[in-house]
Scaffold this motif. Structure first.
Motif, PDB file in Angstrom:
ATOM      1  N   UNK A  90       0.802  -1.365   0.081  1.00 23.94           N
ATOM      2  CA  UNK A  90      -0.121   0.010   0.213  1.00 23.94           C
ATOM      3  C   UNK A  90       0.953   1.219   0.035  1.00 23.94           C
ATOM      4  N   UNK A  91       1.976   1.068   0.022  1.00 23.89           N
ATOM      5  CA  UNK A  91       2.985   2.308   0.210  1.00 23.89           C
ATOM      6  C   UNK A  91       2.896   3.022  -1.242  1.00 23.89           C
ATOM      7  N   UNK A  92       2.548   4.073  -1.209  1.00 25.54           N
ATOM      8  CA  UNK A  92       2.503   5.038  -2.419  1.00 25.54           C
ATOM      9  C   UNK A  92       2.174   6.547  -1.983  1.00 25.54           C
ATOM     10  N   UNK A  93       2.167   7.482  -2.926  1.00 28.20           N
ATOM     11  CA  UNK A  93       1.493   8.660  -2.648  1.00 28.20           C
ATOM     12  C   UNK A  93       0.240   8.563  -3.121  1.00 28.20           C
ATOM     13  N   UNK A  94      -0.790   9.101  -2.237  1.00 29.99           N
ATOM     14  CA  UNK A  94      -2.357   9.100  -2.202  1.00 29.99           C
ATOM     15  C   UNK A  94      -2.723  10.561  -2.721  1.00 29.99           C
ATOM     16  N   UNK A  95      -3.504  10.588  -3.714  1.00 31.45           N
ATOM     17  CA  UNK A  95      -4.270  11.641  -4.229  1.00 31.45           C
ATOM     18  C   UNK A  95      -5.901  11.524  -4.243  1.00 31.45           C
ATOM     19  N   UNK A  96      -6.245  12.716  -3.664  1.00 36.84           N
ATOM     20  CA  UNK A  96      -7.944  12.836  -3.940  1.00 36.84           C
ATOM     21  C   UNK A  96      -8.025  13.553  -5.083  1.00 36.84           C
ATOM     22  N   UNK A  97      -9.300  13.415  -5.839  1.00 34.20           N
ATOM     23  CA  UNK A  97      -9.609  14.086  -6.999  1.00 34.20           C
ATOM     24  C   UNK A  97     -10.952  14.490  -7.074  1.00 34.20           C
TER      25      UNK A  97
END
Length: 127
Positions: A90-97
């Motif tokens: 699950x390691x990542x950069x998380x974005x909302x849109x």
């Protein structure tokens, strides 16, 4: 000017939990369909979850179904992504849109369905 801001990322051990927040200036999030995406190094941006502005329905990618939950707090103009039982993958950069209300596109998990994006928050799952 529309601006989305993600927060709540950080370092967590496997099996742990985090709650990500997506807030906005310049728009009311309850008018918009909102989705969460993530992008790990060297990988394409992946749609995780979305919540409709039309009927409140939600949808999840198979990779997070049963572990992640999307929700709204309209009084705080915030959309959350509750993440449980986190895994190293699950390691990542998380974005909302955000998808504007006048959009004719479906509310789904495709990048091109969303017009507005935040800058992202890093989530690292590691022991």
């Amino acid at each position: 000017q529309v601006q989305l801001v993600e927060s709540g990322g950080g370092l967590v051990e496997p099996g742990g939990s985090l709650r990500l927040s997506c807030t906005a200036s310049g728009l009311r999030l309850d008018y918009y369909a909102i989705a969460w995406f993530r992008q790990a190094p060297g990988k394409e941006r992946e749609g995780l979850s979305c919540i409709s502005n039309r009927d409140g329905s939600t949808n999840y990618a198979d990779s997070v179904k049963g572990r992640f939950t999307i929700s709204r707090d309209n009084a705080k103009n915030t959309v959350y992504l509750h993440m449980n039982n986190l895994k190293p993958e699950d390691t990542a950069v998380y974005y909302c849109a955000a998808q504007p209300p006048e959009s004719l596109l479906p509310v789904g998990l495709m990048v091109n369905e969303y017009d507005y994006w935040g800058q992202g928050t890093q989530v690292t799952v590691s022991s």
